[in-house]
Design an enzyme around this catalytic site. Structure first.
Site: not given
Length: 362
Positions: A34, A117, A135
Site C-alpha cells: 500500500e 486510505y 483513493d
DNA sequence: TAGCCGTGGGC
DNA sequence: TGCCCAAGGCT
C-alpha cells in the site's frame, strides 16, 4: 447480495491482475504494498515491492536496517518521505506493538506514513474490518456512478466521497470489495476514454446515461508549475589512481530530503560558469583554492508535479579535498562508489549518461 | 488547509 | 511536445 456488489465482484474475479500482495493477508506485506502504491502505478511499483519483500521479509528486519539502505532501495520511486516514514513506522511497530500490526483504525492512523486510505486498506484487507477505502480510483468510480458535482480535489470532497464509499461498502467481504472497486477504477473506469459500452455497471451509471463520463470526476484546475535552476558542481580531485568527488546529503524541508547530491548552487535563472564562479556561494565553497574548470553538461529539464527544474552539471577539478568541505557537510567519496548512494532521478540520469562520471573525466 | 513532495507512461 | 494522471500523507 446487492446486484451492484454481485456485478463488481464478478468482474473482479474475472479481470483482476495476479499481483503478489493479493496472495497474502500478512499485514506487513499488505502495508508494504500500500505504501509503495501511494500515488504510484502498479507497473512502476511492482519490482520495488518484490525487492523490498525479499530483502526485508518482515517488519523486524526492516526496522533493523539503516535509513540509507531503505532510501537506496527506494531510489527512483519518488516521494521519498514514504521511504523515511516506512522505516520509522517499522521501528514504531517493533517497539510499541512487539512487531505485530494493530488492526484498529485509530492505532493504524498513529503510525508514520499511514493515513486514512492506507489504514482502511490494511484494516479491511489484512483484518477483514468493515471500512471503506477512498483513493483516486474510488473518487472517479463513485463520481461517475452518481454524477457527483463536488470537485474531487476541492474542500469537502473527502467527506462527501468517504460517506458515499461507506454506503457502498460490501460488509460481508470488505477487503475483496475494496480491492475490486480500486481495480475496477484502474482497468475499466479509467480516467481517459473509458470503454463505457462494455462496462458491466453502465446500466447503473449516471454519467454514462447522461453521456458525461468525460466530465466526471469534476476537478479544479491546478496552478502552473514554478521553475527552479540547479547548478551542480562536480568537484573532483585528481588523487591517483582513484578519482574522488564531493557529495553531500540533503537536509531541511526541500525536495529529495535524505538523498545525496553534488554541491548545489541554486540560481534564479540559467547561469554560465563564469557567472557562477563569481558568486559568493561559490567563493565561500572554494575558499582560495585553485581549481580547473573541465566543462559543463547540457541543461537537463526535470519535471516534478509542480516544479520544473533546469539543471546543469559543472565539472571542476581540484588538487585535494576542499578545505571548507566540512563546513558544507561535503564528503569526498570514490568515484566508483557513487552507486552506493541514493540520488534523485535527475542526478542518476546524469550519472548513467556519463557512465558514472567516466565520460566527463577522460 | 492548501501547498508540498517524484517519477514514468500515455496520448 | 506538453499535459494529465497514478492504490496519499504531512504540515
Amino acid at each position: 447480495m446487492d446486484s451492484f456488489h454481485q456485478i463488481l465482484l464478478d468482474w473482479y474475479h474475472q479481470q483482476k491482475r495476479n499481483l503478489p500482495w493479493r496472495n497474502t493477508k500478512n499485514p506487513y506485506l499488505i502495508w508494504l504494498s500500500e505504501v509503495i502504491l501511494q500515488q504510484t502505478r502498479v507497473n512502476q511499483g511492482l519490482s520495488y515491492y518484490v525487492r523490498f519483500a525479499s530483502t526485508w521479509p518482515d517488519v523486524s528486519s526492516l526496522a533493523a536496517s539503516h535509513e540509507d539502505e531503505v532510501l537506496k532501495m527506494w531510489q527512483g520511486l519518488g516521494y521519498y518521505s514514504r521511504a523515511r516514514n516506512l522505516h520509522e513506522a517499522a521501528k514504531q511497530i517493533v517497539e510499541k506493538y512487539d512487531g505485530l500490526f494493530p488492526s484498529d483504525m485509530d492505532e493504524l492512523l498513529n503510525i508514520k506514513g499511514i493515513g486514512e486510505y492506507t489504514a482502511a486498506a490494511i484494516a479491511s484487507i489484512a483484518f477483514g474490518k468493515a471500512v471503506a477505502v477512498v483513493d483516486g480510483n474510488v473518487y472517479r468510480v463513485l463520481s461517475r456512478l452518481f454524477a457527483v458535482e463536488t470537485p474531487v480535489n476541492g474542500k469537502g470532497a473527502k467527506e462527501v466521497f468517504a460517506s458515499l464509499a461507506a454506503e457502498m461498502l460490501y460488509t460481508a467481504d470488505p477487503g475483496t470489495y475494496n480491492q475490486a472497486i480500486m481495480e475496477f477504477g484502474a482497468l475499466q473506469c479509467v480516467p481517459k476514454k473509458p470503454n463505457c459500452p462494455k462496462c458491466p455497471l453502465n446500466a447503473r451509471c449516471l454519467a454514462f446515461s447522461r453521456k458525461q463520463s468525460a466530465y466526471f470526476p469534476v476537478k479544479i484546475p491546478k496552478k502552473n508549475v514554478t521553475e527552479r535552476f540547479f547548478n551542480y558542481l562536480i568537484i573532483l580531485t585528481k588523487d591517483s589512481p582513484i578519482n574522488k568527488v564531493h557529495i553531500r546529503k540533503r537536509h531541511g524541508n526541500d525536495i529529495w530530503k535524505g538523498l545525496f547530491e553534488f554541491p548545489l548552487i541554486e540560481t534564479t535563472g540559467l547561469c554560465s560558469f563564469n557567472e557562477l564562479s563569481t558568486m559568493d556561494q561559490w567563493k565561500r565553497l572554494t575558499g582560495n583554492q585553485k581549481y580547473l574548470f573541465l566543462g559543463q553538461s547540457t541543461t537537463y529539464k526535470h519535471r516534478l508535479t509542480h516544479r520544473l527544474i533546469h539543471a546543469r552539471f559543472f565539472i571542476i577539478q581540484t588538487d585535494k579535498k576542499l578545505d571548507l568541505a566540512n563546513d558544507f557537510n561535503l564528503s569526498l567519496v570514490d568515484q566508483n562508489e557513487l552507486g552506493k548512494y541514493a540520488f534523485p532521478r535527475l542526478i542518476d540520469k546524469f550519472l548513467i549518461e556519463t557512465d558514472g562520471l567516466n565520460k566527463v573525466i577522460n
